[in-house]
Design an enzyme around this catalytic site. Structure first.
Site, PDB file in Angstrom:
ATOM      1  N   ALA A  29       0.867  -1.176   0.000  1.00  0.00           N
ATOM      2  CA  ALA A  29       0.000   0.000   0.000  1.00  0.00           C
ATOM      3  C   ALA A  29       0.906   1.228   0.000  1.00  0.00           C
ATOM      4  O   ALA A  29       2.078   1.143   0.370  1.00  0.00           O
ATOM      5  CB  ALA A  29      -0.881  -0.018   1.243  1.00  0.00           C
ATOM      6  N   GLY A  38       0.818  -4.933   0.958  1.00  0.00           N
ATOM      7  CA  GLY A  38      -0.354  -5.013   0.097  1.00  0.00           C
ATOM      8  C   GLY A  38      -0.068  -5.691  -1.237  1.00  0.00           C
ATOM      9  O   GLY A  38      -0.974  -6.258  -1.863  1.00  0.00           O
ATOM     10  N   GLU A  78      -0.419  -9.230  -0.506  1.00  0.00           N
ATOM     11  CA  GLU A  78      -1.853  -9.457  -0.271  1.00  0.00           C
ATOM     12  C   GLU A  78      -2.629  -9.456  -1.581  1.00  0.00           C
ATOM     13  O   GLU A  78      -3.544 -10.262  -1.782  1.00  0.00           O
ATOM     14  CB  GLU A  78      -2.391  -8.380   0.676  1.00  0.00           C
ATOM     15  CG  GLU A  78      -1.839  -8.552   2.093  1.00  0.00           C
ATOM     16  CD  GLU A  78      -2.128  -7.365   2.993  1.00  0.00           C
ATOM     17  OE1 GLU A  78      -1.786  -6.227   2.599  1.00  0.00           O
ATOM     18  OE2 GLU A  78      -2.686  -7.557   4.082  1.00  0.00           O
ATOM     19  N   GLU A 124       4.748  -4.979   7.335  1.00  0.00           N
ATOM     20  CA  GLU A 124       4.009  -3.900   8.006  1.00  0.00           C
ATOM     21  C   GLU A 124       4.494  -3.661   9.431  1.00  0.00           C
ATOM     22  O   GLU A 124       4.475  -2.534   9.930  1.00  0.00           O
ATOM     23  CB  GLU A 124       2.499  -4.212   8.012  1.00  0.00           C
ATOM     24  CG  GLU A 124       1.818  -4.087   6.654  1.00  0.00           C
ATOM     25  CD  GLU A 124       1.874  -5.345   5.811  1.00  0.00           C
ATOM     26  OE1 GLU A 124       2.663  -6.259   6.132  1.00  0.00           O
ATOM     27  OE2 GLU A 124       1.137  -5.413   4.814  1.00  0.00           O
TER      28      GLU A 124
HETATM   29  N1  CAA Z   1       4.593   3.265  -0.675  1.00  0.00           N
HETATM   30  C1  CAA Z   1       4.985   4.418  -1.231  1.00  0.00           C
HETATM   31  N2  CAA Z   1       6.135   4.578  -1.891  1.00  0.00           N
HETATM   32  C2  CAA Z   1       6.946   3.500  -1.978  1.00  0.00           C
HETATM   33  C3  CAA Z   1       6.604   2.259  -1.444  1.00  0.00           C
HETATM   34  C4  CAA Z   1       5.358   2.151  -0.768  1.00  0.00           C
HETATM   35  N3  CAA Z   1       4.903   1.003  -0.254  1.00  0.00           N
HETATM   36  N4  CAA Z   1       7.601   1.380  -1.704  1.00  0.00           N
HETATM   37  C5  CAA Z   1       8.535   2.059  -2.391  1.00  0.00           C
HETATM   38  N5  CAA Z   1       8.144   3.346  -2.559  1.00  0.00           N
HETATM   39  C6  CAA Z   1       8.855   4.412  -3.254  1.00  0.00           C
HETATM   40  C7  CAA Z   1      10.008   4.938  -2.412  1.00  0.00           C
HETATM   41  O1  CAA Z   1       9.559   5.861  -1.464  1.00  0.00           O
HETATM   42  C8  CAA Z   1      10.878   5.542  -3.474  1.00  0.00           C
HETATM   43  O2  CAA Z   1      10.317   6.771  -3.844  1.00  0.00           O
HETATM   44  P1  CAA Z   1      11.278   8.115  -3.884  1.00  0.00           P
HETATM   45  O3  CAA Z   1      12.234   7.827  -5.004  1.00  0.00           O
HETATM   46  O4  CAA Z   1      10.315   9.200  -4.174  1.00  0.00           O
HETATM   47  O5  CAA Z   1      11.949   8.178  -2.562  1.00  0.00           O
HETATM   48  C9  CAA Z   1      10.692   4.600  -4.667  1.00  0.00           C
HETATM   49  O6  CAA Z   1       9.472   3.911  -4.409  1.00  0.00           O
HETATM   50  C10 CAA Z   1      11.783   3.589  -4.787  1.00  0.00           C
HETATM   51  O7  CAA Z   1      11.908   2.929  -3.540  1.00  0.00           O
HETATM   52  P2  CAA Z   1      13.321   2.699  -2.810  1.00  0.00           P
HETATM   53  O8  CAA Z   1      14.243   3.827  -3.113  1.00  0.00           O
HETATM   54  O9  CAA Z   1      13.036   2.409  -1.377  1.00  0.00           O
HETATM   55  O10 CAA Z   1      13.813   1.392  -3.597  1.00  0.00           O
HETATM   56  P3  CAA Z   1      14.809   0.269  -3.080  1.00  0.00           P
HETATM   57  O11 CAA Z   1      15.104  -0.581  -4.247  1.00  0.00           O
HETATM   58  O12 CAA Z   1      15.934   0.844  -2.300  1.00  0.00           O
HETATM   59  O13 CAA Z   1      13.938  -0.597  -2.008  1.00  0.00           O
HETATM   60  C11 CAA Z   1      11.964  -1.754  -1.257  1.00  0.00           C
HETATM   61  C12 CAA Z   1      12.842  -1.344  -2.453  1.00  0.00           C
HETATM   62  C13 CAA Z   1      12.713  -2.743  -0.367  1.00  0.00           C
HETATM   63  C14 CAA Z   1      10.710  -2.419  -1.814  1.00  0.00           C
HETATM   64  C15 CAA Z   1      11.597  -0.506  -0.411  1.00  0.00           C
HETATM   65  O14 CAA Z   1      11.099   0.488  -1.284  1.00  0.00           O
HETATM   66  C16 CAA Z   1      10.558  -0.754   0.648  1.00  0.00           C
HETATM   67  O15 CAA Z   1      10.869  -1.295   1.696  1.00  0.00           O
HETATM   68  N6  CAA Z   1       9.301  -0.340   0.373  1.00  0.00           N
HETATM   69  C17 CAA Z   1       8.219  -0.454   1.359  1.00  0.00           C
HETATM   70  C18 CAA Z   1       7.713  -1.871   1.490  1.00  0.00           C
HETATM   71  C19 CAA Z   1       6.639  -1.939   2.543  1.00  0.00           C
HETATM   72  O16 CAA Z   1       6.874  -1.649   3.701  1.00  0.00           O
HETATM   73  N7  CAA Z   1       5.409  -2.337   2.142  1.00  0.00           N
HETATM   74  C20 CAA Z   1       4.292  -2.435   3.023  1.00  0.00           C
HETATM   75  C21 CAA Z   1       3.455  -1.205   2.932  1.00  0.00           C
HETATM   76  S1  CAA Z   1       2.167  -1.145   4.162  1.00  0.00           S
HETATM   77  C22 CAA Z   1       0.924  -2.106   3.524  1.00  0.00           C
HETATM   78  O17 CAA Z   1       1.024  -2.636   2.452  1.00  0.00           O
HETATM   79  C23 CAA Z   1      -0.304  -2.233   4.397  1.00  0.00           C
HETATM   80  C24 CAA Z   1      -1.282  -3.230   3.942  1.00  0.00           C
HETATM   81  O18 CAA Z   1      -1.375  -4.312   4.455  1.00  0.00           O
HETATM   82  C25 CAA Z   1      -2.234  -2.939   2.876  1.00  0.00           C
END
Ligand code: CAA
Length: 296
Positions: free
Chosen positions: A104, A147, A150, A170
């Site tokens: 998400a 998400g 999911e 999460e």
């Molecule tokens: N939401 C919003 N933006 C996100 C995102 C997310 N879930 N995942 C990545 N992005 C964005 C980053 O903020 C970044 O944007 P900027 O360039 O503007 O900073 C861009 O995508 C690239 O991401 P990274 O620079 O972090 O890329 P990376 O290759 O270094 O890392 C990754 C990749 C490990 C996937 C890392 O991006 C990450 O950990 N993302 C979050 C994953 C996460 O925590 N997901 C769970 C979300 S909560 C949820 O989903 C709740 C639910 O149950 C519905």
């Protein structure tokens, strides 16, 4: 032949898009889905010899396909269009080679409070994916996190590319999965691994996901989408009516007791005897020919 399609392309966006190298080639024989809506975050195509497979590609590369509200709204619309298209017998949802979806949209969630989540029924719209009656295959390359994992689990079959990573991180954000992760992951991989993933935020590889029963097959990255489309085409060559009944029956296994589930199955099994396709299927077998299903 259609090029890379974003629903019905906005003229400027189309030209810009075609100049960009795409990590995924346009599908051979693919046609623009008759979706009509101008999608910002998706490319939607129909493909296969009979245009019987709907392919939805998540395209929000700058955010690793994070599932923002707009993207999920469009996904619901695309699914609805493909669900109502009589030519389409199965659907593939995919992302890029780097990310199926990274979850998400955290930036959208960052400042929400309880009242907003509760009164807007936050994420409830995602349920659309799990209520589609046509079979859906998730073709997962790269990250399927939160998400994203999911979303894949809301689909009926998960195929993974060798470098796919699945996780529910999460807990690292101070929250818990909110789109079915605690329920579907537990049913898919069992309590111990689900607990470990959800409590630590650790990811598992495609091979581990296959061993745990989360995904049914693993492919080289480049071959994943073709394999998913081939599977979808095979499904679509059967009776669409009966495939929906089979899907409903399998899903009953996740919703109810064994006794109730087998009752549901029996009712649906009997119901197939009301269809032309059941008659055609068995007659074709006896006559030693290929069945010609009419979805009736
Ligand atoms: N939401 C919003 N933006 C996100 C995102 C997310 N879930 N995942 C990545 N992005 C964005 C980053 O903020 C970044 O944007 P900027 O360039 O503007 O900073 C861009 O995508 C690239 O991401 P990274 O620079 O972090 O890329 P990376 O290759 O270094 O890392 C990754 C990749 C490990 C996937 C890392 O991006 C990450 O950990 N993302 C979050 C994953 C996460 O925590 N997901 C769970 C979300 S909560 C949820 O989903 C709740 C639910 O149950 C519905």
């Amino acid at each position: 032949m259609a090029a890379v399609l974003r629903g019905v392309l906005r003229p400027g966006a189309a030209r810009r898009r075609l100049l960009l190298p795409s990590p995924l080639r346009p599908l051979p024989g693919a046609r623009c889905c008759s979706a009509g809506a101008p999608f910002q975050y998706l490319a939607v195509q129909k493909t296969g010899a009979r245009q019987s497979v709907g392919v939805i590609r998540l395209e929000r590369p700058q955010a690793l396909n994070a599932l923002c509200e707009g993207l999920m709204k469009e996904l619901g619309q695309a699914l609805e269009t493909l669900e109502n298209d009589p030519q389409v017998g199965a659907i593939v949802i995919t992302g890029s080679q780097k990310a199926f979806a990274a979850g998400a949209d955290i930036k959208e969630m960052q400042n929400k409070n309880f009242q907003e989540c509760y009164s807007s029924n936050f994420l409830a719209g995602w349920d659309k994916v799990s209520t589609v009656r046509k079979p859906i295959i998730a073709a997962v390359n790269g990250y399927a996190l939160g998400g994203g994992c999911e979303l894949a689990m809301m689909c009926d079959i998960i195929y993974a590319g060798e470098k796919a990573q699945f996780g529910q991180p999460e807990i690292l954000l101070g929250t818990i999965p909110g789109a079915g992760g605690t329920q579907r992951l537990t049913r898919a991989v069992g309590k111990s691994l689900a607990m470990e993933m959800i409590l630590t935020g650790d990811r598992i590889s495609a091979t581990e996901a296959k061993e745990a029963g989360l995904v049914s097959k693993v492919f080289p990255v480049e071959k994943l989408l073709d394999a998913a489309i081939a599977c979808a085409e095979k499904i679509a060559s059967n009776s669409k009516l009966v495939a929906a009944m089979a899907k409903e029956s399998v899903n009953a296994a996740f919703e109810t007791t064994l006794a109730e589930g087998t009752k549901t199955e029996k009712r649906l099994f009997y119901a197939t005897f009301a269809t032309d396709d059941r008659k055609e299927g068995m007659t074709a077998f006896v006559e030693k020919r290929k069945a010609n299903f009419t979805d009736s």
